[in-house]
Scaffold this motif. Structure first.
Motif, PDB file in Angstrom:
ATOM      1  N   GLU A 190      37.152  25.175  42.464  1.00 37.72           N
ATOM      2  CA  GLU A 190      37.561  26.334  41.666  1.00 37.72           C
ATOM      3  C   GLU A 190      37.116  27.629  42.344  1.00 37.72           C
ATOM      4  O   GLU A 190      37.907  28.561  42.497  1.00 37.72           O
ATOM      5  CB  GLU A 190      36.929  26.253  40.268  1.00 37.72           C
TER       6      GLU A 190
ATOM      7  N   ALA B 100      32.981  38.626  44.480  1.00 44.78           N
ATOM      8  CA  ALA B 100      33.629  39.909  44.172  1.00 44.78           C
ATOM      9  C   ALA B 100      32.900  41.072  44.826  1.00 44.78           C
ATOM     10  O   ALA B 100      33.499  42.116  45.092  1.00 44.78           O
ATOM     11  CB  ALA B 100      33.680  40.105  42.665  1.00 44.78           C
TER      12      ALA B 100
ATOM     13  N   GLU C 212      31.666  40.832  47.760  1.00 47.21           N
ATOM     14  CA  GLU C 212      31.784  40.516  49.197  1.00 47.21           C
ATOM     15  C   GLU C 212      30.450  40.084  49.795  1.00 47.21           C
ATOM     16  O   GLU C 212      30.164  40.370  50.947  1.00 47.21           O
ATOM     17  CB  GLU C 212      32.344  41.720  49.964  1.00 47.21           C
TER      18      GLU C 212
ATOM     19  N   GLU D 223      41.669  33.629  46.885  1.00 52.02           N
ATOM     20  CA  GLU D 223      42.493  34.605  46.160  1.00 52.02           C
ATOM     21  C   GLU D 223      41.956  36.032  46.374  1.00 52.02           C
ATOM     22  O   GLU D 223      42.731  36.964  46.602  1.00 52.02           O
ATOM     23  CB  GLU D 223      42.466  34.258  44.664  1.00 52.02           C
ATOM     24  N   ILE D 224      40.647  36.170  46.296  1.00 56.76           N
ATOM     25  CA  ILE D 224      40.046  37.499  46.486  1.00 56.76           C
ATOM     26  C   ILE D 224      40.337  38.010  47.906  1.00 56.76           C
ATOM     27  O   ILE D 224      40.682  39.184  48.103  1.00 56.76           O
ATOM     28  CB  ILE D 224      38.516  37.449  46.215  1.00 56.76           C
TER      29      ILE D 224
ATOM     30  N   GLU E 114      43.656  41.734  51.363  1.00 58.13           N
ATOM     31  CA  GLU E 114      44.638  41.986  52.421  1.00 58.13           C
ATOM     32  C   GLU E 114      45.868  42.715  51.862  1.00 58.13           C
ATOM     33  O   GLU E 114      46.354  43.690  52.447  1.00 58.13           O
ATOM     34  CB  GLU E 114      45.060  40.645  53.032  1.00 58.13           C
TER      35      GLU E 114
ATOM     36  N   LEU F 262      46.041  44.527  49.109  1.00 56.66           N
ATOM     37  CA  LEU F 262      45.666  45.881  48.666  1.00 56.66           C
ATOM     38  C   LEU F 262      45.589  46.830  49.866  1.00 56.66           C
ATOM     39  O   LEU F 262      45.963  47.996  49.775  1.00 56.66           O
ATOM     40  CB  LEU F 262      44.328  45.853  47.917  1.00 56.66           C
TER      41      LEU F 262
ATOM     42  N   ALA G 259      38.940  28.296  45.614  1.00 54.97           N
ATOM     43  CA  ALA G 259      40.274  28.858  45.386  1.00 54.97           C
ATOM     44  C   ALA G 259      40.177  30.338  45.000  1.00 54.97           C
ATOM     45  O   ALA G 259      40.991  31.157  45.447  1.00 54.97           O
ATOM     46  CB  ALA G 259      40.985  28.075  44.286  1.00 54.97           C
ATOM     47  N   LEU G 260      39.181  30.654  44.190  1.00 54.47           N
ATOM     48  CA  LEU G 260      38.999  32.063  43.794  1.00 54.47           C
ATOM     49  C   LEU G 260      38.640  32.928  45.010  1.00 54.47           C
ATOM     50  O   LEU G 260      39.136  34.048  45.159  1.00 54.47           O
ATOM     51  CB  LEU G 260      37.904  32.171  42.727  1.00 54.47           C
TER      52      LEU G 260
ATOM     53  N   ALA H  45      42.860  37.123  49.877  1.00 56.27           N
ATOM     54  CA  ALA H  45      44.296  37.432  50.006  1.00 56.27           C
ATOM     55  C   ALA H  45      44.633  38.738  49.297  1.00 56.27           C
ATOM     56  O   ALA H  45      45.446  39.539  49.788  1.00 56.27           O
ATOM     57  CB  ALA H  45      45.114  36.286  49.430  1.00 56.27           C
ATOM     58  N   ASN H  46      44.017  38.970  48.146  1.00 55.15           N
ATOM     59  CA  ASN H  46      44.243  40.225  47.421  1.00 55.15           C
ATOM     60  C   ASN H  46      43.755  41.426  48.235  1.00 55.15           C
ATOM     61  O   ASN H  46      44.411  42.467  48.253  1.00 55.15           O
ATOM     62  CB  ASN H  46      43.515  40.210  46.078  1.00 55.15           C
TER      63      ASN H  46
ATOM     64  N   GLU I  49      31.023  33.711  41.532  1.00 49.55           N
ATOM     65  CA  GLU I  49      32.167  34.629  41.367  1.00 49.55           C
ATOM     66  C   GLU I  49      31.745  36.087  41.575  1.00 49.55           C
ATOM     67  O   GLU I  49      32.410  36.846  42.270  1.00 49.55           O
ATOM     68  CB  GLU I  49      32.750  34.485  39.953  1.00 49.55           C
TER      69      GLU I  49
END
Lengths: 126, 155
Positions: free
Chosen positions: A28, A11, A13, A35-36, A41, A43, A31-32, A38-39, A7
């Motif tokens: 898990e 975060a 990168e 999500e990171i 993009e 932001l 998926a995270l 997509a976020n 994780e």
């Protein structure tokens, strides 16, 4: 590599081969990671938005400038003097006052001084 | 100047989560700019970001308890994405991100807004926030994880 380490690297990168190997076996963290990404993009899209700027100008909230205060004082003083002179003049003659309004520009474009004068007292200067 | 104004307003909006507060903060930033114009040294953009972060933090402290972000304001911008589902998904994500930003600490929020929204380099952010680079890197990572977990739990 455990999920917590994965994780943190996601975060930051930092998608190292270890992270990739972990993602292949951990739904898990996969998926995270999605999500990171997509976020990130979404932001980025915030960057291009145009927000409504306030209708008032920056100067509108400022304390009145010295010019504005001087102008206000001049107008009040002028009004008092004019009123006094008119009253005094009215006792001696019956000539009604002819108000002459003088507009004076100042270096501050937001400030204009108006000067009220009884034209009858100015005589030929008018 | 218009571009700077937008940048300041946008940053303040992401930090405060409220457009009216952001407009007030932006005005205060430019008032300080005009007052200190001849005393600004170095990169004026960095100065603007630094003052925006500080002014926004001051606004937040004055405005306790914190208000929720305004989701309606987050969905006002056009999206160049192709399909309607994609548009809806992205708008929902933006709305949730606004909520999630409001739940970060002030420092985390400032770090992620400057880095991920304003697109500043990781070495520029600590100069603006006046902290060590390693601290900012950590704040950005934590913030990204918090945002991801918040959005994931709701989408």
């Amino acid at each position: 590599m455990n999920c917590e380490e994965c994780e943190l690297l996601l975060a930051q990168e930092k998608v190292t081969p270890d992270v990739e190997a972990h993602l292949e076996q951990c739904a898990e963290c996969w998926a995270l990671a999605a999500e990171i990404a997509a976020n990130a993009e979404a932001l980025c899209e915030f960057r291009d938005e145009a927000l409504a700027t306030p209708p008032q100008t920056v100067g509108a909230r400022r304390r009145p400038s010295r010019w504005a205060m001087a102008a206000a004082a001049a107008v009040v003083l002028g009004a008092i003097l004019f009123g006094w002179r008119t009253a005094d003049h009215g006792k001696q003659t019956a000539v009604p006052p002819a108000i002459l309004k003088i507009k004076m520009l100042t270096p501050d474009p937001d400030v204009v001084i108006y000067w009220l004068v009884d034209a009858n007292e100015r005589g030929t200067e008018r | 100047m218009a571009a700077h104004r937008q940048r300041v307003l946008r940053t303040a909006y992401r930090l405060l989560g409220d457009l009216t507060d952001a407009q007030d903060a932006a005005q205060e930033v430019f008032l300080r700019l005009f007052k200190q114009l001849d005393r600004i040294e170095g990169d004026p953009q960095a100065w603007l970001y630094r003052v925006t972060v500080n002014v926004s933090h001051d606004h937040l402290r004055r405005r306790r308890p914190a208000r929720e972000a305004t989701p309606e304001a987050a969905g006002d911008w056009p999206d160049p994405a192709p399909g309607p589902f994609r548009i809806l998904e992205l708008e929902e994500r933006k709305r949730l991100l606004m909520e999630a930003l409001a739940k970060l600490t002030e420092r985390e929020r400032a770090a992620v807004v400057l880095r991920d929204i304003e697109g500043l380099a990781t070495r520029e952010v600590p100069q603006i926030m006046d902290v060590e680079e390693v601290t900012v890197r950590s704040q950005i990572s934590i913030a990204r994880l918090k945002l991801a977990k918040y959005v994931r739990a709701r989408m």
